[in-house]
Design a protein around this motif. Structure first.
Motif, short mmCIF file in Angstrom:
data_model
loop_
_atom_site.label_atom_id
_atom_site.label_comp_id
_atom_site.label_asym_id
_atom_site.label_seq_id
_atom_site.Cartn_x
_atom_site.Cartn_y
_atom_site.Cartn_z
N VAL A 29 0.84 -1.20 0.00
CA VAL A 29 0.00 0.00 0.00
C VAL A 29 0.87 1.24 0.00
O VAL A 29 1.98 1.25 0.54
CB VAL A 29 -0.96 0.06 1.22
CG1 VAL A 29 -1.98 -1.06 1.17
CG2 VAL A 29 -0.19 0.04 2.53
N ILE A 53 -0.08 -6.18 6.45
CA ILE A 53 0.50 -5.55 5.26
C ILE A 53 2.01 -5.56 5.40
O ILE A 53 2.55 -5.00 6.35
CB ILE A 53 -0.03 -4.11 5.09
CG1 ILE A 53 -1.55 -4.14 4.85
CG2 ILE A 53 0.68 -3.40 3.96
CD1 ILE A 53 -2.21 -2.78 4.91
N GLU A 267 1.43 2.28 -8.19
CA GLU A 267 0.13 2.82 -7.77
C GLU A 267 -0.97 2.21 -8.61
O GLU A 267 -0.86 2.16 -9.84
CB GLU A 267 0.08 4.35 -7.93
CG GLU A 267 1.02 5.13 -7.04
CD GLU A 267 0.93 6.63 -7.29
OE1 GLU A 267 -0.06 7.08 -7.90
OE2 GLU A 267 1.86 7.36 -6.88
N GLY A 269 -5.56 1.68 -8.07
CA GLY A 269 -6.69 1.67 -7.14
C GLY A 269 -7.93 2.19 -7.82
O GLY A 269 -7.99 2.32 -9.05
N ASN A 290 -10.37 -3.26 -6.12
CA ASN A 290 -9.23 -3.60 -5.27
C ASN A 290 -9.26 -5.05 -4.82
O ASN A 290 -8.21 -5.70 -4.72
CB ASN A 290 -9.17 -2.65 -4.06
CG ASN A 290 -8.57 -1.31 -4.43
OD1 ASN A 290 -7.68 -1.23 -5.26
ND2 ASN A 290 -9.07 -0.24 -3.82
N ILE A 315 -1.27 -0.72 -3.73
CA ILE A 315 -2.59 -0.09 -3.83
C ILE A 315 -2.50 1.36 -3.41
O ILE A 315 -1.86 1.71 -2.42
CB ILE A 315 -3.61 -0.83 -2.94
CG1 ILE A 315 -3.86 -2.24 -3.48
CG2 ILE A 315 -4.93 -0.06 -2.85
CD1 ILE A 315 -4.77 -3.07 -2.61
N TYR A 316 -3.14 2.20 -4.18
CA TYR A 316 -3.29 3.60 -3.82
C TYR A 316 -4.70 3.77 -3.24
O TYR A 316 -5.67 3.70 -3.97
CB TYR A 316 -3.12 4.47 -5.07
CG TYR A 316 -3.14 5.95 -4.77
CD1 TYR A 316 -2.00 6.60 -4.34
CD2 TYR A 316 -4.32 6.68 -4.92
CE1 TYR A 316 -2.02 7.96 -4.07
CE2 TYR A 316 -4.34 8.04 -4.65
CZ TYR A 316 -3.19 8.67 -4.22
OH TYR A 316 -3.21 10.01 -3.95
N GLU A 317 -4.82 3.87 -1.89
CA GLU A 317 -3.79 4.09 -0.92
C GLU A 317 -4.29 3.64 0.45
O GLU A 317 -5.43 3.15 0.56
CB GLU A 317 -3.41 5.56 -0.90
CG GLU A 317 -4.58 6.48 -0.59
CD GLU A 317 -4.23 7.95 -0.71
OE1 GLU A 317 -3.06 8.32 -0.46
OE2 GLU A 317 -5.14 8.73 -1.00
N LEU A 318 -3.51 3.81 1.51
CA LEU A 318 -3.92 3.33 2.83
C LEU A 318 -5.07 4.17 3.40
O LEU A 318 -6.08 3.63 3.85
CB LEU A 318 -2.73 3.34 3.79
CG LEU A 318 -3.00 2.72 5.18
CD1 LEU A 318 -3.35 1.25 5.06
CD2 LEU A 318 -1.79 2.92 6.11
N LEU A 335 -8.22 2.89 1.65
CA LEU A 335 -8.86 1.70 2.20
C LEU A 335 -9.43 1.97 3.58
O LEU A 335 -10.36 1.31 4.02
CB LEU A 335 -7.85 0.55 2.29
CG LEU A 335 -7.23 0.06 0.97
CD1 LEU A 335 -6.15 -0.98 1.26
CD2 LEU A 335 -8.30 -0.51 0.05
#
Length: 501
Positions: A29, A53, A267, A269, A290, A315-318, A335
């Motif tokens: 992430v 993670i 990146e 998402g 996602n 993944i964009y983003e936390l 997320l």
């Protein structure tokens, strides 16, 4: 002898991709910090550990964050911010000082494994492009001096927009304007055993296509073979935008005679909320994208061009970054919110242990937005008839009678059937008019089956819900809805293909 030399050279040339093929892909992430009430580093790390993670990417080299990550084993990609790029790219000493201050003071306690020198430099700050490769070389030289060059890879993240004519992928090439930068950059990545960092956003590809790209194709949803995109030059079939963009980058590199550089997607998402001009920035679509992305990456499928070759992805983003400027969607890629609550709960059954929020028992089956009303009515009739769903909650005066619409009643019936069938694959389809959601559709005293946490039970003799390639007929409970009048009658309903195919 010459043939042996050629073979040895070829094997050496392909080693990086072979190594990637032997490795398992990972999902990490990105951690942006444009959050009004940003959690402190200790809280961030606690969330990372709770969600299992193991890979993160930072947009800087914040010392407090790197200290908090010490001893966790979490693999960290740090970044040289764009505003520092010009100074580092023009001075070996400045680069060495940056490495000493931001890397050497934290390793080995903090598991730094990569440095991204700038982000989307060619498209965001093109004036810095002439010193980009120098900046990478100077950073790498400082790592070499500290004997960390084999442990920490150096690269720079690119926007996928530098790839032109991206479909079919076999025709893709980098914007030729950047050849004086891309050729030495790729040569550097090849010589150091590093990888191309690429930002891949099917959401934007979909939005900019003006409906030329189907939403299902962008979201990794299954497509019938006749709907798959086919590269007419290679005959490779593409079932999603993500793979097509990654392969476009592979082909663009090969156009410049670089065929052995792996790709890591830095990146990707989907936003969970947008304004009126972004109708597909929704919780359901973000969850779908996602969740499917994570499964796609972790099963080591690779891409059609390089099957089995890992395409690790961040993944964009936390967190949702509420302090970002721009469109509503810009603030809603996270997320989690700033309090560590999931914005939506990912559906990750069978995808390993990453991200503890598995929503196997917290999903709902509802009517798909924009579905044809006649098809919904036929599906509702089937569910309350051959599907043997208890539809008594929707009769007049019952808790789920209001709102008195076919969409609302179909959603309840679909969800009841879905849970009765144990949420088995294919039981939320109904000829394409149903979809899975993580948004609880319960309202007032009308509680949908998923809200009870019920796992559902399979009832012997119960028919499977009609899918896109089946037809059904038989006795059913016809449930007509509209104009605030609902009547329940026993009837024999023939689900004609003209209505329900």
């Amino acid at each position: 002898m010459a043939s042996w030399r050629l073979m040895a050279a070829l094997l050496l040339h392909l080693l990086p991709l072979a190594a990637m093929a032997a490795q398992d892909a990972f999902v990490g992430v990105n951690i942006g910090t444009a959050v009004t009430d940003m959690p402190n580093p200790t809280q961030v790390v606690a969330l990372l550990k709770a969600q299992q993670i193991r890979h993160v990417r930072l947009y800087d080299a914040d010392p407090a964050m790197l200290t908090a990550l010490a001893g966790t084993g979490i693999r960290v990609t740090v970044s040289v911010p764009n505003q520092q790029l010009l100074a580092i790219g023009q001075s070996n000493a400045t680069a060495a000082n940056w490495v000493a201050r931001n890397i050497l003071t934290h390793v080995p306690a903090t598991n730094i494994t990569a440095i991204s020198v700038g982000s989307e430099v060619l498209t965001i700050i093109p004036n810095a492009a002439p010193v980009l490769v120098s900046a990478l070389q100077y950073i790498h030289a400082a790592l070499t001096a500290a004997r960390l060059d084999s442990r920490i890879k150096v690269s720079t993240a690119h926007s996928s927009s530098i790839i032109l004519d991206s479909f079919p992928p076999s025709q893709a090439f980098f914007n030729r304007t950047w050849d004086p930068v891309m050729v030495p950059l790729l040569r550097f990545l090849q010589s150091t055993g590093s990888y191309l960092m690429l930002n891949v956003y099917p959401y934007y590809d979909y939005m900019q296509s003006h409906d030329a790209i189907p939403l299902d194709y962008a979201l990794f949803r299954p497509l019938p073979p006749n709907k798959e995109a086919v590269d007419s030059n290679t005959m490779l079939h593409y079932t999603n935008v993500f793979d097509a963009v990654v392969d476009a980058a592979y082909f663009a590199m090969s156009y410049l005679n670089f065929t052995n550089i792996p790709i890591v997607v830095t990146e990707s998402g989907w936003p969970s909320k947008g304004d009126s001009t972004e109708p597909d920035a929704t919780l359901d679509n973000a969850n779908t994208y996602n969740s499917n992305l994570i499964k796609h990456v972790l099963n080591n499928t690779g891409t059609p061009k390089h099957p089995g070759v890992a395409v690790s992805t961040f993944i964009y983003e936390l967190y949702n970054e509420d302090a970002r400027t721009g469109a509503v969607s810009e603030k809603n890629w996270g997320l989690f919110d700033a309090n560590g609550r999931p914005v939506y709960v990912l559906h990750l059954t069978g995808s390993g242990s990453m991200l503890a929020n598995d929503t196997t028992n917290q999903t709902f089956c509802v009517a798909k937005d924009g579905a044809d009303r006649k098809m919904l009515q036929a599906a509702l009739d089937w569910a309350c008839g051959p599907g043997k769903v208890d539809c008594s909650a929707m009769v007049q005066g019952a808790p789920c009678y209001e709102p008195d619409t076919v969409v609302a009643h179909a959603s309840y019936a679909f969800d009841a059937y879905y849970y009765k069938m144990g949420m088995a694959e294919g039981t939320c389809d109904f000829k394409g008019v149903a979809t899975i959601t993580t948004t609880d559709p319960s309202h007032g005293s009308c509680v949908f089956p998923g809200s009870n946490g019920s796992n559902g039970t399979f009832i012997n003799g119960t028919s499977l819900a009609p899918s896109s390639n089946s037809t059904s007929s038989g006795s059913s409970l016809s449930f007509h809805t509209g104009n605030s009048i609902s009547c329940v009658t026993i009837s024999v309903v023939l689900l004609l293909s003209a209505v329900f195919l």
